[in-house]
Design a protein around this motif. Structure first.
Motif, PDB file in Angstrom:
ATOM      1  N   GLY A  14       0.807  -1.205   0.000  1.00 53.63           N
ATOM      2  CA  GLY A  14       0.000   0.000   0.000  1.00 53.63           C
ATOM      3  C   GLY A  14       0.843   1.258   0.000  1.00 53.63           C
ATOM      4  N   ALA A  15       1.885   1.270   0.837  1.00 52.31           N
ATOM      5  CA  ALA A  15       2.773   2.429   0.905  1.00 52.31           C
ATOM      6  C   ALA A  15       3.506   2.636  -0.419  1.00 52.31           C
ATOM      7  CB  ALA A  15       3.758   2.269   2.048  1.00 52.31           C
ATOM      8  N   SER A  16       3.945   1.547  -1.037  1.00 51.53           N
ATOM      9  CA  SER A  16       4.632   1.652  -2.330  1.00 51.53           C
ATOM     10  C   SER A  16       3.681   2.150  -3.412  1.00 51.53           C
ATOM     11  CB  SER A  16       5.218   0.291  -2.723  1.00 51.53           C
ATOM     12  OG  SER A  16       6.276  -0.079  -1.857  1.00 51.53           O
ATOM     13  N   THR A  17       2.437   1.718  -3.349  1.00 54.51           N
ATOM     14  CA  THR A  17       1.445   2.185  -4.323  1.00 54.51           C
ATOM     15  C   THR A  17       1.239   3.693  -4.199  1.00 54.51           C
ATOM     16  OG1 THR A  17       0.316   0.048  -4.232  1.00 54.51           O
ATOM     17  CG2 THR A  17      -0.926   1.911  -5.131  1.00 54.51           C
ATOM     18  N   LEU A  18       1.113   4.167  -2.978  1.00 54.47           N
ATOM     19  CA  LEU A  18       0.937   5.598  -2.766  1.00 54.47           C
ATOM     20  C   LEU A  18       2.160   6.384  -3.223  1.00 54.47           C
ATOM     21  CD1 LEU A  18      -0.891   5.544   0.684  1.00 54.47           C
ATOM     22  CD2 LEU A  18      -1.849   6.263  -1.522  1.00 54.47           C
ATOM     23  N   ASP A  19       3.346   5.797  -3.068  1.00 51.59           N
ATOM     24  CA  ASP A  19       4.560   6.456  -3.536  1.00 51.59           C
ATOM     25  C   ASP A  19       4.525   6.648  -5.051  1.00 51.59           C
ATOM     26  OD1 ASP A  19       7.622   7.080  -2.803  1.00 51.59           O
ATOM     27  OD2 ASP A  19       7.561   5.985  -4.697  1.00 51.59           O
ATOM     28  N   VAL A  20       4.073   5.614  -5.767  1.00 52.40           N
ATOM     29  CA  VAL A  20       3.972   5.719  -7.219  1.00 52.40           C
ATOM     30  C   VAL A  20       2.890   6.726  -7.607  1.00 52.40           C
ATOM     31  CG1 VAL A  20       3.457   4.490  -9.363  1.00 52.40           C
ATOM     32  CG2 VAL A  20       4.827   3.372  -7.592  1.00 52.40           C
ATOM     33  N   LEU A  21       1.736   6.657  -6.948  1.00 53.46           N
ATOM     34  CA  LEU A  21       0.653   7.586  -7.263  1.00 53.46           C
ATOM     35  C   LEU A  21       1.073   9.036  -7.065  1.00 53.46           C
ATOM     36  CD1 LEU A  21      -2.436   5.817  -5.614  1.00 53.46           C
ATOM     37  CD2 LEU A  21      -1.720   5.754  -8.008  1.00 53.46           C
ATOM     38  N   ALA A  22       1.851   9.287  -6.006  1.00 57.36           N
ATOM     39  CA  ALA A  22       2.274  10.651  -5.706  1.00 57.36           C
ATOM     40  C   ALA A  22       3.143  11.239  -6.810  1.00 57.36           C
ATOM     41  CB  ALA A  22       3.021  10.682  -4.373  1.00 57.36           C
ATOM     42  N   LYS A  29      -6.081   9.587  -8.772  1.00 56.84           N
ATOM     43  CA  LYS A  29      -6.581  10.135  -7.520  1.00 56.84           C
ATOM     44  C   LYS A  29      -7.037   8.980  -6.636  1.00 56.84           C
ATOM     45  CE  LYS A  29     -11.325  10.895  -9.187  1.00 56.84           C
ATOM     46  NZ  LYS A  29     -12.407  11.891  -9.345  1.00 56.84           N
ATOM     47  N   VAL A  30      -6.989   9.186  -5.336  1.00 60.36           N
ATOM     48  CA  VAL A  30      -7.344   8.141  -4.381  1.00 60.36           C
ATOM     49  C   VAL A  30      -8.795   8.304  -3.956  1.00 60.36           C
ATOM     50  CG1 VAL A  30      -6.851   7.146  -2.124  1.00 60.36           C
ATOM     51  CG2 VAL A  30      -4.966   7.949  -3.569  1.00 60.36           C
ATOM     52  N   PHE A  31      -9.580   7.260  -4.125  1.00 61.15           N
ATOM     53  CA  PHE A  31     -10.968   7.281  -3.667  1.00 61.15           C
ATOM     54  C   PHE A  31     -11.092   6.780  -2.234  1.00 61.15           C
ATOM     55  CE2 PHE A  31     -14.844   4.694  -3.015  1.00 61.15           C
ATOM     56  CZ  PHE A  31     -15.751   5.738  -2.896  1.00 61.15           C
ATOM     57  N   ALA A  32     -10.421   5.650  -1.917  1.00 62.64           N
ATOM     58  CA  ALA A  32     -10.544   5.078  -0.579  1.00 62.64           C
ATOM     59  C   ALA A  32      -9.240   4.432  -0.146  1.00 62.64           C
ATOM     60  CB  ALA A  32     -11.670   4.042  -0.536  1.00 62.64           C
ATOM     61  N   LEU A  33      -8.962   4.557   1.156  1.00 63.31           N
ATOM     62  CA  LEU A  33      -7.818   3.894   1.776  1.00 63.31           C
ATOM     63  C   LEU A  33      -8.327   3.051   2.932  1.00 63.31           C
ATOM     64  CD1 LEU A  33      -5.248   6.853   1.989  1.00 63.31           C
ATOM     65  CD2 LEU A  33      -5.318   5.017   0.283  1.00 63.31           C
ATOM     66  N   THR A  34      -7.749   1.868   3.117  1.00 66.16           N
ATOM     67  CA  THR A  34      -8.171   1.011   4.227  1.00 66.16           C
ATOM     68  C   THR A  34      -6.966   0.473   4.976  1.00 66.16           C
ATOM     69  OG1 THR A  34      -8.169  -1.270   3.328  1.00 66.16           O
ATOM     70  CG2 THR A  34      -9.944   0.204   2.596  1.00 66.16           C
ATOM     71  N   ALA A  35      -7.191   0.197   6.249  1.00 66.49           N
ATOM     72  CA  ALA A  35      -6.176  -0.435   7.096  1.00 66.49           C
ATOM     73  C   ALA A  35      -6.915  -1.184   8.195  1.00 66.49           C
ATOM     74  CB  ALA A  35      -5.237   0.603   7.703  1.00 66.49           C
ATOM     75  N   HIS A  36      -6.251  -2.125   8.825  1.00 67.93           N
ATOM     76  CA  HIS A  36      -6.911  -2.883   9.886  1.00 67.93           C
ATOM     77  C   HIS A  36      -6.811  -2.147  11.225  1.00 67.93           C
ATOM     78  CE1 HIS A  36      -8.646  -6.209  11.994  1.00 67.93           C
ATOM     79  NE2 HIS A  36      -7.588  -6.311  12.781  1.00 67.93           N
ATOM     80  N   ARG A  48      -2.608  13.343   3.560  1.00 66.87           N
ATOM     81  CA  ARG A  48      -1.821  13.666   2.373  1.00 66.87           C
ATOM     82  C   ARG A  48      -2.618  13.473   1.082  1.00 66.87           C
ATOM     83  NH1 ARG A  48       3.934  10.982   0.251  1.00 66.87           N
ATOM     84  NH2 ARG A  48       4.135  12.368  -1.569  1.00 66.87           N
ATOM     85  N   PHE A  49      -3.386  12.355   0.989  1.00 67.69           N
ATOM     86  CA  PHE A  49      -4.010  11.992  -0.284  1.00 67.69           C
ATOM     87  C   PHE A  49      -5.501  12.318  -0.355  1.00 67.69           C
ATOM     88  CE2 PHE A  49      -0.146   9.486  -0.101  1.00 67.69           C
ATOM     89  CZ  PHE A  49       0.354   9.642  -1.384  1.00 67.69           C
ATOM     90  N   ARG A  50      -6.102  12.719   0.771  1.00 66.91           N
ATOM     91  CA  ARG A  50      -7.480  13.199   0.816  1.00 66.91           C
ATOM     92  C   ARG A  50      -8.480  12.254   0.135  1.00 66.91           C
ATOM     93  NH1 ARG A  50      -7.817  18.006   4.095  1.00 66.91           N
ATOM     94  NH2 ARG A  50      -5.612  18.378   4.534  1.00 66.91           N
ATOM     95  N   PRO A  51      -8.574  11.007   0.564  1.00 64.43           N
ATOM     96  CA  PRO A  51      -9.576  10.111  -0.013  1.00 64.43           C
ATOM     97  C   PRO A  51     -10.978  10.496   0.443  1.00 64.43           C
ATOM     98  CG  PRO A  51      -8.571   9.063   1.886  1.00 64.43           C
ATOM     99  CD  PRO A  51      -7.812  10.358   1.654  1.00 64.43           C
ATOM    100  N   ALA A  52     -11.983  10.060  -0.308  1.00 71.99           N
ATOM    101  CA  ALA A  52     -13.369  10.302   0.097  1.00 71.99           C
ATOM    102  C   ALA A  52     -13.794   9.342   1.196  1.00 71.99           C
ATOM    103  CB  ALA A  52     -14.290  10.149  -1.117  1.00 71.99           C
ATOM    104  N   ARG A  53     -13.193   8.127   1.202  1.00 67.47           N
ATOM    105  CA  ARG A  53     -13.579   7.095   2.156  1.00 67.47           C
ATOM    106  C   ARG A  53     -12.333   6.513   2.831  1.00 67.47           C
ATOM    107  NH1 ARG A  53     -18.326   4.408   0.694  1.00 67.47           N
ATOM    108  NH2 ARG A  53     -18.137   3.387   2.747  1.00 67.47           N
ATOM    109  N   ALA A  54     -12.517   6.073   4.090  1.00 65.75           N
ATOM    110  CA  ALA A  54     -11.471   5.355   4.812  1.00 65.75           C
ATOM    111  C   ALA A  54     -12.148   4.256   5.624  1.00 65.75           C
ATOM    112  CB  ALA A  54     -10.678   6.284   5.724  1.00 65.75           C
ATOM    113  N   VAL A  55     -11.553   3.063   5.620  1.00 67.60           N
ATOM    114  CA  VAL A  55     -12.144   1.928   6.324  1.00 67.60           C
ATOM    115  C   VAL A  55     -11.086   1.286   7.214  1.00 67.60           C
ATOM    116  CG1 VAL A  55     -13.295  -0.315   6.090  1.00 67.60           C
ATOM    117  CG2 VAL A  55     -13.729   1.494   4.406  1.00 67.60           C
TER     118      VAL A  55
END
Length: 393
Positions: A14-22, A29-36, A48-55
């Motif tokens: 997930g962190a590597s994906t965000l690095d590439v997206l940045a 653009k990021v719609f949703a981010l999730t973590a346990h 940083r990425f201002r998603p509309a949803r977080a789970v």
């Protein structure tokens, strides 16, 4: 602009994906981010990425995340639980889903994305290990696009012809060659593996990964799961999949053709390469990974795996041959055993013993539905916990 949901945003993928997206704010653009449970890390990502949803995983974690986001002035809808994960994975607002939740917990949201016809960047190999036929059927029936993120499967995907349609015979493919680093214990005396510590098992020589997958690499169960995944992704039989030890992790995998040609994908060991490839496919984008300098590497080594050193790899081949819910039993027992090892409840070599007992003590069933698969998963976890409880260190 492509809208992305990242399942498992605070993990290494997930962190590597965000690095590439940045690096490409004009494309994604990021719609949703999730973590346990890593709520503070997720709050930082949301800021940083201002998603509309977080789970997140629980109601308590959701309350904490909401408070942290409020402190940071971030407006974001917060939810929790499996149903919410499935909702953001299937949401109309997202085009692509990075499925990077580790273990069986990632199956339901990945399947939801498939049933919603999404572009799925699959880093959760357990989805295919546990329910390969069901998952592939969902992808095909609902018009989803499935792109592998594991460096090995992404390398195979890049080395296959564009016309490949999960039929080795149809495109002249003789064999799929999965490379494996061999992990941190490739040269360690086998008789000393009984005394391996969790910290030693998590010190991978080439890759930076989470603790669970690092232990899987040390036992080579990770490669075993990849064998099963390759079977479903590429339609190859167990006899057409070969594991090759390659300590440098420069050749990420290869495809051998009937005419004697072998095509390989090479690169520095950095997950941002397959992530960038899948995000932009069929185009290419900059990933942040340094160009490969073969002259600096000098020598590439290859060897056959030693099943006495890596019995988990042999168990995975056996599960693939058995079919049905055998791979689900294998995966569930492994997750329980690895966590028990990380918690100090069993030794390193107890991992394969727990898995073996579960696989051969429990009756295998047909993987006819997700409910059947999850029922076998639960049975295997219960059996594995009982075995772990009986282990004396």
């Amino acid at each position: 602009m492509q809208s992305i949901t990242i399942l498992g945003a605070t993990g290494s993928i997930g962190a590597s994906t965000l690095d590439v997206l940045a690096r490409h704010p004009d494309k994604y653009k990021v719609f949703a981010l999730t973590a346990h449970s890593r709520v503070e890390a997720l709050a930082e990502q949301c800021a940083r990425f201002r998603p509309a949803r977080a789970v997140v995983g629980s109601a308590a974690a959701a309350r904490l995340l909401s408070a942290l986001l409020k402190e940071r002035g971030v407006c974001c809808d917060v939810d929790y639980g499996e149903a919410a994960l499935c909702e953001v994975a299937a949401a109309a607002e997202t085009d692509s889903v990075m499925a990077a939740i580790v273990g069986a917990a990632g199956l339901a949201p990945a399947l939801a994305a498939a049933r919603a016809g999404k572009k799925i960047l699959l880093a959760n190999k357990e989805a295919l290990v546990m329910s390969g036929q069901l998952f592939m059927d969902a992808v095909q029936q609902h018009g989803a696009t499935l792109l592998p993120i594991d460096s090995e499967h992404n390398a195979i995907f890049q080395s296959l012809p564009q016309s490949y349609a999960r039929s080795p015979q149809g495109c002249g493919v003789a064999k799929i060659l999965l490379t494996a680093s061999g992990g941190p214990f490739l040269a360690r005396a086998v008789e000393t593996l009984e005394h391996v510590t969790p910290d030693e098992a998590c010190k991978h020589p080439n890759w930076v990964m989470g603790r669970k997958i690092s232990v899987d690499s040390a036992t080579m169960m990770n490669k075993g799961l990849e064998v099963i995944e390759a079977h479903w992704l590429f339609g190859a039989s167990a006899a057409q999949i070969e594991v090759v030890i390659h300590p440098q992790s420069v050749i990420h995998s290869m495809v051998s053709y009937v005419d004697g040609s072998v095509l390989a994908q090479l690169g520095n060991p950095d997950m941002r390469t397959p992530i960038a490839h899948a995000l932009a496919f069929p185009e290419r984008i900059e990933s942040g990974v340094a160009q490969l300098d073969l002259t600096a590497i000098g020598t590439l080594q290859f060897d056959k795996p030693d099943f006495a050193r890596f019995p988990c790899l042999a168990l995975a081949f056996e599960a693939l041959a058995a079919g049905g819910t055998a791979p689900a039993l294998l995966n569930a027992a492994n997750e329980v055993a690895v966590q028990a090892f990380l918690d100090g409840r069993i030794g390193f070599r107890d991992i394969d013993r727990v898995i073996s007992r579960v696989m051969f003590d429990l009756e295998h069933g047909a993987a006819s539905s997700i409910e059947a698969v999850m029922a076998q998963d639960a049975r295997a976890r219960g059996a594995a916990e009982k075995i772990v409880a009986g282990v004396t260190r």
